[in-house]
Design an enzyme around this catalytic site. Structure first.
Site, PDB file in Angstrom:
ATOM      1  N   ASP A  62       7.545  -7.133  -5.687  1.00 56.74           N
ATOM      2  CA  ASP A  62       6.290  -7.857  -5.908  1.00 56.74           C
ATOM      3  C   ASP A  62       6.519  -9.138  -6.706  1.00 56.74           C
ATOM      4  O   ASP A  62       5.885 -10.164  -6.443  1.00 56.74           O
ATOM      5  CB  ASP A  62       5.295  -6.975  -6.668  1.00 56.74           C
ATOM      6  CG  ASP A  62       4.742  -5.839  -5.821  1.00 56.74           C
ATOM      7  OD1 ASP A  62       5.074  -5.767  -4.623  1.00 56.74           O
ATOM      8  OD2 ASP A  62       3.978  -5.017  -6.362  1.00 56.74           O
ATOM      9  N   TYR A 364       1.110  -0.761   4.246  1.00 52.22           N
ATOM     10  CA  TYR A 364      -0.196  -1.394   4.190  1.00 52.22           C
ATOM     11  C   TYR A 364      -0.667  -1.761   5.603  1.00 52.22           C
ATOM     12  O   TYR A 364       0.138  -1.993   6.517  1.00 52.22           O
ATOM     13  CB  TYR A 364      -0.136  -2.666   3.352  1.00 52.22           C
ATOM     14  CG  TYR A 364      -0.070  -2.457   1.855  1.00 52.22           C
ATOM     15  CD1 TYR A 364       0.557  -1.359   1.293  1.00 52.22           C
ATOM     16  CD2 TYR A 364      -0.618  -3.402   0.990  1.00 52.22           C
ATOM     17  CE1 TYR A 364       0.621  -1.184  -0.084  1.00 52.22           C
ATOM     18  CE2 TYR A 364      -0.558  -3.243  -0.383  1.00 52.22           C
ATOM     19  CZ  TYR A 364       0.061  -2.135  -0.917  1.00 52.22           C
ATOM     20  OH  TYR A 364       0.126  -1.966  -2.273  1.00 52.22           O
ATOM     21  N   GLU A 379       2.269  -2.792   8.240  1.00 51.60           N
ATOM     22  CA  GLU A 379       3.669  -2.748   7.839  1.00 51.60           C
ATOM     23  C   GLU A 379       4.324  -1.535   8.503  1.00 51.60           C
ATOM     24  O   GLU A 379       3.783  -0.433   8.458  1.00 51.60           O
ATOM     25  CB  GLU A 379       3.796  -2.617   6.323  1.00 51.60           C
ATOM     26  CG  GLU A 379       3.226  -3.791   5.547  1.00 51.60           C
ATOM     27  CD  GLU A 379       3.314  -3.597   4.049  1.00 51.60           C
ATOM     28  OE1 GLU A 379       3.269  -4.601   3.325  1.00 51.60           O
ATOM     29  OE2 GLU A 379       3.424  -2.432   3.602  1.00 51.60           O
TER      30      GLU A 379
END
Length: 405
Positions: A62, A364, A379
């Site tokens: 992230d 996701y 994903e």
């Protein structure tokens, strides 16, 4: 003869239940190159155009997110033709990374609002939570030509959140799509890690808890407000509008949780506040949870249920809209992305069994509807869910048949 027919029907259902829609890869992880994560998808009926968004990251972490990217899709000669990957270079703040695409289309002004958060440098979410020092900004860019070009970034952090930001360890929008309600209100789903208690005189946070909430606008996106937090621990979320038989709106929130099941809540104030959150026992989460997507859509006329009366006690939970939801279905890890159907959105037990649309690693996802069809950006991969972001299409009839409800 009846036994033979039942056997054939059962076999047909079993075979269908195992089918998966064909996938089109839109963003693929590059060897020694970027990783793409966090899909968001909308369909603009005015232009008959899909806009598919993702984060481009230098690594899967992230903290190594960089910019948002986009592809435009349009129907041509019976198939969807996709533009090359476009970097949204204006969707940024200096020295910040851009994350969590959350698009919404404003019908009257024909404007796409693409919300996102800009986070200082490589500051992690964990560091913000531990220190209680938010480094995230609430931002958006707009497009008035269906995604061909984009405005400069508008930073709403001070004007919308204001001094309350001192109680927010960090926050983000979506990720995934926002919605425009029947009354015109724009809804951007979001969540905040709220600091409930601090240690004085050192001022570091003692108790931080995530809560889903919404940002909303009643003037076509000119000004924005922040709604109240859902009281139950809840994180990344999406929202959908449910219409009852009196045409009254109820805003539904479906949020990520770390307690084994999704969190659901309803708002009678169009997102300003949410009431009676609960754990959705049919919607499982892996240990750390995962983002999911939810849509509402009109009850199909062919169902025979659209005209049922509200005062019929046997249909007390009926509405003029149904819900569809996508999420990994495994209880232990992110795999086997499924689509669930809910014909009774006011019932806490209305969700069907899932139809698996991607067998294997899945993460996701975000869904959109066009006509009687749905599309999902997800994903997925062979060994890991971060290998690619793929686009699939399916019909409402497919969902109804597969979910067998």
């Amino acid at each position: 003869m009846k036994g033979m027919i039942d056997s054939m029907a059962s076999k047909s259902y079993a075979e269908f239940h195992q089918t998966q829609p064909a996938k089109t890869s839109l963003f693929r992880q590059q060897k020694n190159g970027p990783t793409y994560r966090i899909p968001a998808l909308i369909y603009i009926s005015d232009a008959q155009t899909f806009l598919a968004f993702a984060e481009e990251r230098s690594t899967p972490r992230d903290s190594d997110a960089k910019v948002l990217v986009m592809r435009r899709g349009s129907h041509q000669n019976g198939s969807i033709q996709w533009s090359p990957v476009q970097t949204l270079s204006s969707a940024c703040l200096p020295d910040h990374r851009t994350m969590n695409p959350c698009p919404v289309y404003e019908r009257k002004s024909k404007t796409v609002f693409l919300f996102f958060v800009s986070i200082l440098g490589n500051t992690t979410e964990e560091r913000q939570i531990v220190t209680g020092r938010n480094q995230s900004h609430l931002c958006y860019v707009t497009s008035t030509d269906y995604g061909l070009s984009w405005s400069k970034t508008t930073d709403l952090t001070n004007s919308v959140i204001g001094d309350e930001i001192t109680n927010w360890a960090t926050f983000a929008v979506g990720p995934g799509h926002g919605i425009q309600m029947k009354n015109g209100r724009l809804i951007i789903p979001a969540y905040v890690y709220y600091i409930h208690y601090r240690c004085f005189p050192f001022y570091f946070p003692l108790y931080v808890k995530p809560h889903a909430l919404s940002f909303y606008s009643d003037d076509r996106g000119i000004t924005w407000n922040v709604g109240e937090k859902i009281s139950m621990s809840s994180c990344e979320c999406e929202m959908a509008e449910i219409l009852d038989h009196a045409d009254q709106s109820h805003l539904y929130c479906n949020a990520r949780s770390t307690h084994g099941h999704r969190v659901e809540a309803l708002s009678q104030s169009n997102g300003a506040a949410f009431d009676k959150p609960h754990s959705a026992q049919k919607l499982v989460e892996a240990h750390f949870g995962c983002q999911g997507s939810v849509l509402s859509f009109p009850v199909p006329e062919s169902s025979g249920e659209e005209g049922k009366k509200q005062n019929d006690s046997s249909t007390q939970f009926d509405t003029k809209t149904w819900l569809v939801y996508s999420h990994p279905t495994d209880k232990k890890k992110r795999k086997d992305l499924g689509v669930y159907l809910n014909k009774t959105p006011f019932s806490t037990n209305g969700w069907s069994q899932p139809w698996i649309i991607n067998k294997g690693p899945s993460g996701y996802s975000d869904m959109t509807q066009y006509g009687q069809n749905f599309a999902c950006l997800m994903e997925c991969g062979e060994k890991s869910e971060i290998e690619e972001i793929a686009f699939v299409e399916f019909k409402l009839s497919d969902v109804i048949c597969a979910c067998n409800v």
